[in-house]
Design a protein around this motif. Sequence first.
Motif, PDB file in Angstrom:
ATOM      1  N   LEU A   1      30.893 -60.810  44.087  1.00 57.55           N
ATOM      2  CA  LEU A   1      31.726 -60.152  43.083  1.00 57.55           C
ATOM      3  C   LEU A   1      30.951 -59.718  41.842  1.00 57.55           C
ATOM      4  O   LEU A   1      31.127 -58.604  41.357  1.00 57.55           O
ATOM      5  N   LYS A   2      30.088 -60.562  41.327  1.00 54.79           N
ATOM      6  CA  LYS A   2      29.348 -60.231  40.104  1.00 54.79           C
ATOM      7  C   LYS A   2      28.493 -58.973  40.302  1.00 54.79           C
ATOM      8  O   LYS A   2      28.521 -58.056  39.480  1.00 54.79           O
ATOM      9  N   ALA A   3      27.764 -58.925  41.390  1.00 52.42           N
ATOM     10  CA  ALA A   3      26.924 -57.757  41.669  1.00 52.42           C
ATOM     11  C   ALA A   3      27.787 -56.518  41.902  1.00 52.42           C
ATOM     12  O   ALA A   3      27.469 -55.429  41.411  1.00 52.42           O
ATOM     13  N   PHE A   4      28.885 -56.675  42.639  1.00 50.35           N
ATOM     14  CA  PHE A   4      29.761 -55.539  42.927  1.00 50.35           C
ATOM     15  C   PHE A   4      30.366 -54.970  41.644  1.00 50.35           C
ATOM     16  O   PHE A   4      30.368 -53.755  41.446  1.00 50.35           O
TER      17      PHE A   4
ATOM     18  N   ARG B   1      37.932 -45.001  44.908  1.00 50.44           N
ATOM     19  CA  ARG B   1      38.156 -45.666  46.180  1.00 50.44           C
ATOM     20  C   ARG B   1      39.402 -46.529  46.147  1.00 50.44           C
ATOM     21  O   ARG B   1      39.844 -46.976  45.097  1.00 50.44           O
ATOM     22  N   LYS B   2      39.944 -46.757  47.339  1.00 48.66           N
ATOM     23  CA  LYS B   2      41.083 -47.657  47.516  1.00 48.66           C
ATOM     24  C   LYS B   2      40.633 -48.809  48.400  1.00 48.66           C
ATOM     25  O   LYS B   2      39.914 -48.597  49.372  1.00 48.66           O
ATOM     26  N   LEU B   3      41.065 -50.017  48.057  1.00 52.20           N
ATOM     27  CA  LEU B   3      40.730 -51.203  48.819  1.00 52.20           C
ATOM     28  C   LEU B   3      42.014 -51.932  49.172  1.00 52.20           C
ATOM     29  O   LEU B   3      42.808 -52.250  48.281  1.00 52.20           O
ATOM     30  N   LEU B   4      42.215 -52.178  50.444  1.00 45.02           N
ATOM     31  CA  LEU B   4      43.368 -52.942  50.908  1.00 45.02           C
ATOM     32  C   LEU B   4      42.877 -54.303  51.377  1.00 45.02           C
ATOM     33  O   LEU B   4      42.033 -54.396  52.260  1.00 45.02           O
ATOM     34  N   ILE B   5      43.425 -55.349  50.773  1.00 45.95           N
ATOM     35  CA  ILE B   5      43.120 -56.720  51.156  1.00 45.95           C
ATOM     36  C   ILE B   5      44.335 -57.239  51.913  1.00 45.95           C
ATOM     37  O   ILE B   5      45.454 -57.171  51.406  1.00 45.95           O
TER      38      ILE B   5
ATOM     39  N   VAL C   1      42.996 -59.516  41.213  1.00 44.93           N
ATOM     40  CA  VAL C   1      42.967 -59.807  39.775  1.00 44.93           C
ATOM     41  C   VAL C   1      41.536 -59.688  39.252  1.00 44.93           C
ATOM     42  O   VAL C   1      41.301 -59.105  38.187  1.00 44.93           O
ATOM     43  N   LEU C   2      40.586 -60.218  40.002  1.00 48.68           N
ATOM     44  CA  LEU C   2      39.190 -60.168  39.582  1.00 48.68           C
ATOM     45  C   LEU C   2      38.620 -58.749  39.607  1.00 48.68           C
ATOM     46  O   LEU C   2      37.706 -58.433  38.854  1.00 48.68           O
ATOM     47  N   LEU C   3      39.171 -57.907  40.472  1.00 46.40           N
ATOM     48  CA  LEU C   3      38.702 -56.521  40.566  1.00 46.40           C
ATOM     49  C   LEU C   3      39.450 -55.577  39.621  1.00 46.40           C
ATOM     50  O   LEU C   3      39.065 -54.416  39.482  1.00 46.40           O
ATOM     51  N   GLU C   4      40.489 -56.054  38.985  1.00 51.02           N
ATOM     52  CA  GLU C   4      41.311 -55.213  38.096  1.00 51.02           C
ATOM     53  C   GLU C   4      40.494 -54.463  37.049  1.00 51.02           C
ATOM     54  O   GLU C   4      40.783 -53.295  36.776  1.00 51.02           O
ATOM     55  N   PRO C   5      39.463 -55.055  36.452  1.00 46.73           N
ATOM     56  CA  PRO C   5      38.675 -54.295  35.465  1.00 46.73           C
ATOM     57  C   PRO C   5      38.049 -53.013  36.023  1.00 46.73           C
ATOM     58  O   PRO C   5      37.730 -52.105  35.270  1.00 46.73           O
ATOM     59  N   LEU C   6      37.903 -52.932  37.338  1.00 45.72           N
ATOM     60  CA  LEU C   6      37.302 -51.735  37.938  1.00 45.72           C
ATOM     61  C   LEU C   6      38.307 -50.608  38.147  1.00 45.72           C
ATOM     62  O   LEU C   6      37.924 -49.515  38.555  1.00 45.72           O
ATOM     63  N   ALA C   7      39.568 -50.844  37.852  1.00 42.88           N
ATOM     64  CA  ALA C   7      40.573 -49.784  37.993  1.00 42.88           C
ATOM     65  C   ALA C   7      40.223 -48.591  37.102  1.00 42.88           C
ATOM     66  O   ALA C   7      40.405 -47.442  37.498  1.00 42.88           O
TER      67      ALA C   7
END
Length: 83
Positions: free
Chosen positions: A5-8, A19-23, A42-48
């Motif tokens: 996650l940190k690197a991503f 991009r769209k990501l479906l989990i 939640v952790l990826l929300e800042p990338l929105a």
Amino acid sequence: MLRELKAFTAEYPLLALQRKLLITIGTDELDHMVEDAVKLPVLLEPLAAQGLEVSLAKFSGENHVSVLPAALSRLLKFALEKQ
């Protein structure tokens, strides 16, 4: 994914992608797997703001194998829907 996650999150904004990501997760998976799947959006929300749209689909009563048909069905809908 959580290990990376940190690197991503550091690299994704540099790519300038939309991009769209479906989990997807079955609720009868191992507890830590379900918890991680719930945490990830939640952790990826800042990338929105950099163009990453994240969605989570939880399938009640499904496990690692039985979730596949439901997940594939949701994936098709997710991938083909108009933005």
